[in-house]
Design an enzyme around this catalytic site. Structure first.
Site, mmCIF file in Angstrom:
data_model
loop_
_atom_site.group_PDB
_atom_site.id
_atom_site.type_symbol
_atom_site.label_atom_id
_atom_site.label_comp_id
_atom_site.label_asym_id
_atom_site.label_seq_id
_atom_site.Cartn_x
_atom_site.Cartn_y
_atom_site.Cartn_z
ATOM 1 N N ASP A 15 0.819 -1.224 0.000
ATOM 2 C CA ASP A 15 0.000 0.000 0.000
ATOM 3 C C ASP A 15 0.849 1.268 0.000
ATOM 4 O OD1 ASP A 15 -2.316 -1.491 0.059
ATOM 5 O OD2 ASP A 15 -2.564 -1.340 2.242
ATOM 6 N N ASP A 124 -6.510 3.648 12.750
ATOM 7 C CA ASP A 124 -5.186 4.226 12.544
ATOM 8 C C ASP A 124 -5.231 5.534 11.754
ATOM 9 O OD1 ASP A 124 -3.714 2.398 14.042
ATOM 10 O OD2 ASP A 124 -3.708 0.950 12.396
ATOM 11 N N SER A 175 -3.938 -9.606 8.085
ATOM 12 C CA SER A 175 -3.296 -8.302 8.126
ATOM 13 C C SER A 175 -2.702 -8.140 9.525
ATOM 14 C CB SER A 175 -4.342 -7.224 7.836
ATOM 15 O OG SER A 175 -3.902 -5.994 8.344
HETATM 16 N N1 ARG Z 1 -7.502 -2.703 16.116
HETATM 17 C C1 ARG Z 1 -6.217 -2.363 16.605
HETATM 18 C C2 ARG Z 1 -6.163 -0.895 16.895
HETATM 19 O O1 ARG Z 1 -6.970 -0.163 16.400
HETATM 20 C C3 ARG Z 1 -5.116 -2.836 15.705
HETATM 21 C C4 ARG Z 1 -4.996 -2.133 14.403
HETATM 22 C C5 ARG Z 1 -3.956 -2.738 13.545
HETATM 23 N N2 ARG Z 1 -3.636 -1.854 12.478
HETATM 24 C C6 ARG Z 1 -3.248 -2.247 11.274
HETATM 25 N N3 ARG Z 1 -3.009 -1.320 10.398
HETATM 26 N N4 ARG Z 1 -3.138 -3.498 10.950
HETATM 27 O O2 ARG Z 1 -5.334 -0.435 17.615
#
Ligand code: ARG
Length: 411
Positions: A15, A124, A175
Site C-alpha cells: 500500500d 489508525d 493483516s
Molecule cells: N484494532 C487495533 C487498533 O486499532 C489494531 C490495528 C492494527 N492496524 C493495522 N493497520 N493493521 O489499535
C-alpha cells in the site's frame, strides 16, 4: 519551480509503496518517505532503498524503539491502560510517535502535506490524522488508500507498471501490525467472530498446550512505576520488553481475542499477542496494590479507563492526556519494588511482591502473635459507619423499636 512535498509514513509494504507514484501522479507531489522502527521486523536500510526505488525523492529512517518504550509505553503502563479491559493498545501507542516523526521531517523538508497508508475504515487513520495535525495544524493530511478505489489485484498491477518490486510470496490472508508492545492480527477467517482463531495466526507465542510442563518465573524491578530491571539485571525498558516478549511468549502468555469497538463505529474481531505487556501490566498493578491506599487505587481506575479510551481514539497529543498524566505522575512516586510473576501454560500470575514503600504491615494483618490491631475499636467504628444504613431501614418503619436500639450492648 520545485514541486510541493509530502511526507509519507512508509512501511515498505504494498500500500505505502504504491502510494509513492500515486501521490506524484494524482497529487503532483514529491514524496519524502519516513520509516520508524518501533520494533516491527524490518530492515531499515532495505526499506529505505525500496522507498527510493519506488520513486521517493528522499527516504528517512529512524530507530525509535527506545523513544517508543520510554515516552509512549511507559506512561501507558503507569496508567495501566487496557482498552475495553483487554487490549494493551500496542498499535494505538505507536501511531502518535510515528506522527511526531512525520511532522519533524515535514518541518525539515519544508513539506506542506503528510500522508499515510490507512484505509477509511480503521482507527489508525484517526490516530495519524489527529497526531500530525494536533502537532502541526497547518499540515494537510492525505490518505491515498482512503481515496483510491483499487482492489489488491489492481494495486499489484499498478505497482508493476511503476516498477515497484512486489514480493512473489503468496500473501497471507491476515493483516498484521507489530511493535515492541504487541502484535495484532485481523482478516481472513478471523472475520468470523464465532470461530476460534487457528494456531497459524500466532507469530510470537507458543500454544499454551505446547508450552513447557514446568513454569518459568520472572522478577520485574520497578522504579516510580517504570520497569528498570529483569531478574536482578538492570535493563533499558525497550530491551526489557523485547526479552520479556520472548520469555513470556514461549510460555504461551499474552494471547488476546477481542471483539473490539472501533472509533468509527464498526465492531471488529482482533487477535493480539502481547506477552510482555500482559506480564508488566499484571506486575505493575500488583505493586500498586501494595503501595497505594484504597481511595487512590479506586479513583485511579476511572482515570485509567479514560486514558485508555483517549489513546485508542487518537488523542495522545491533547490537553486531556497532559492533565491525566498530571494525576498519574504523583501516584507513581512510591511504585518502586520487585514483583515476581509465574508464567505457565498461557497464564501470568503474580506470586510475590515487595517494596520499601509497602503499606502491608504484618503487625496489623497477622492472625498470629504480634498482632497490634485493636479489634474492640471496630465495634464503635461500625456503629457510626452503619448509622445511615440503619436510619434508612428505620424510617421504613419495619422494626422501629429494633433500629432505635443501639447495637452495642449497654455497659
Ligand atoms: N484494532 C487495533 C487498533 O486499532 C489494531 C490495528 C492494527 N492496524 C493495522 N493497520 N493493521 O489499535
Amino acid at each position: 519551480m520545485s514541486r510541493a512535498k509530502v511526507v509519507l509514513a512508509y512501511s515498505g509494504g504494498l500500500d505505502t509503496s504504491v502510494a509513492i507514484p500515486w501521490l506524484r501522479e494524482e497529487k503532483g507531489l514529491d514524496v519524502v518517505a519516513m520509516t520508524v522502527d518501533v520494533g516491527q521486523p524490518v530492515d531499515l536500510e532495505t526499506v529505505r532503498q525500496k522507498a527510493l526505488a519506488s520513486g521517493a525523492v528522499a527516504a528517512y529512517v529512524a530507530d525509535a524503539k527506545r523513544e517508543f518504550a520510554d515516552e509512549f509505553v511507559a506512561p501507558a503502563l503507569r496508567a495501566n491502560v487496557l482498552y475495553e479491559g483487554v487490549y494493551p493498545l500496542s498499535t494505538a501507542l505507536a501511531r502518535p510517535l510515528i506522527g511526531r516523526h512525520m511532522v519533524a521531517v515535514a518541518r525539515q523538508e519544508g513539506a506542506s502535506f503528510v500522508a499515510h497508508g490507512c484505509t477509511g475504515k480503521g482507527n489508525d487513520q484517526v490516530r495519524f490524522d489527529l497526531s500530525t495535525t494536533g502537532l502541526a495544524p497547518d499540515l494537510r493530511v492525505i490518505a491515498p488508500a482512503r481515496e483510491w478505489k483499487m482492489t489488491r489485484e489492481e494495486e499489484v498491477a499498478y505497482a508493476a507498471r511503476h516498477g515497484i518490486p512486489v514480493e512473489a510470496t503468496k500473501k497471507s490472508p491476515y493483516s498484521t501490525d507489530e511493535n515492541l508492545w504487541g502484535r495484532s492480527v485481523e482478516c481472513g477467517i478471523l472475520e468470523d467472530p464465532a470461530i476460534e482463531p487457528p494456531e497459524e495466526v500466532y507469530g510470537w507465542t507458543t500454544s499454551p498446550l505446547a508450552a513447557p510442563e514446568a513454569p518459568a518465573y520472572v522478577t520485574v524491578a520497578f522504579e516510580e512505576g517504570r520497569p528498570v530491571g529483569l531478574d536482578g539485571r538492570p535493563l533499558p525498558f525497550h530491551q526489557l520488553i523485547e526479552q520479556l516478549n520472548r520469555t513470556a511468549g514461549s510460555q504461551g502468555v499474552g494471547r488476546i481475542d477481542h471483539l473490539e469497538s472501533r472509533v468509527v463505529g464498526i465492531k471488529s474481531r482482533e487477535v493480539y499477542e502481547c506477552p510482555a505487556a500482559t506480564v508488566l501490566l499484571e506486575a505493575h498493578r500488583a505493586l500498586e496494590a501494595l503501595v497505594l491506599p484504597r481511595d487512590v487505587l479506586d479513583f485511579k481506575r476511572s482515570v485509567e479507563q479514560r486514558y485508555a479510551n483517549l489513546v485508542y481514539d487518537g488523542l495522545w497529543f491533547s490537553p486531556l492526556r497532559a492533565a491525566l498524566d498530571g494525576f498519574v505522575g504523583p501516584t507513581q512516586t512510591r511504585v518502586s519494588g520487585d514483583v515476581s510473576v509465574k508464567l505457565f501454560k498461557g497464564k501470568a500470575t503474580v506470586v510475590g511482591r515487595r517494596s520499601p514503600h509497602s503499606l502491608y504491615q504484618t503487625a496489623l494483618a497477622t492472625y498470629s502473635t504480634g498482632d497490634t490491631f485493636r479489634p474492640e475499636m471496630s465495634e464503635g467504628f461500625i456503629y457510626v459507619w452503619g448509622l445511615p444504613a440503619r436510619t434508612w431501614a428505620a424510617v421504613e418503619g419495619k422494626d422501629a423499636a429494633a433500629t432505635a436500639r443501639p447495637p452495642i450492648a449497654p455497659s
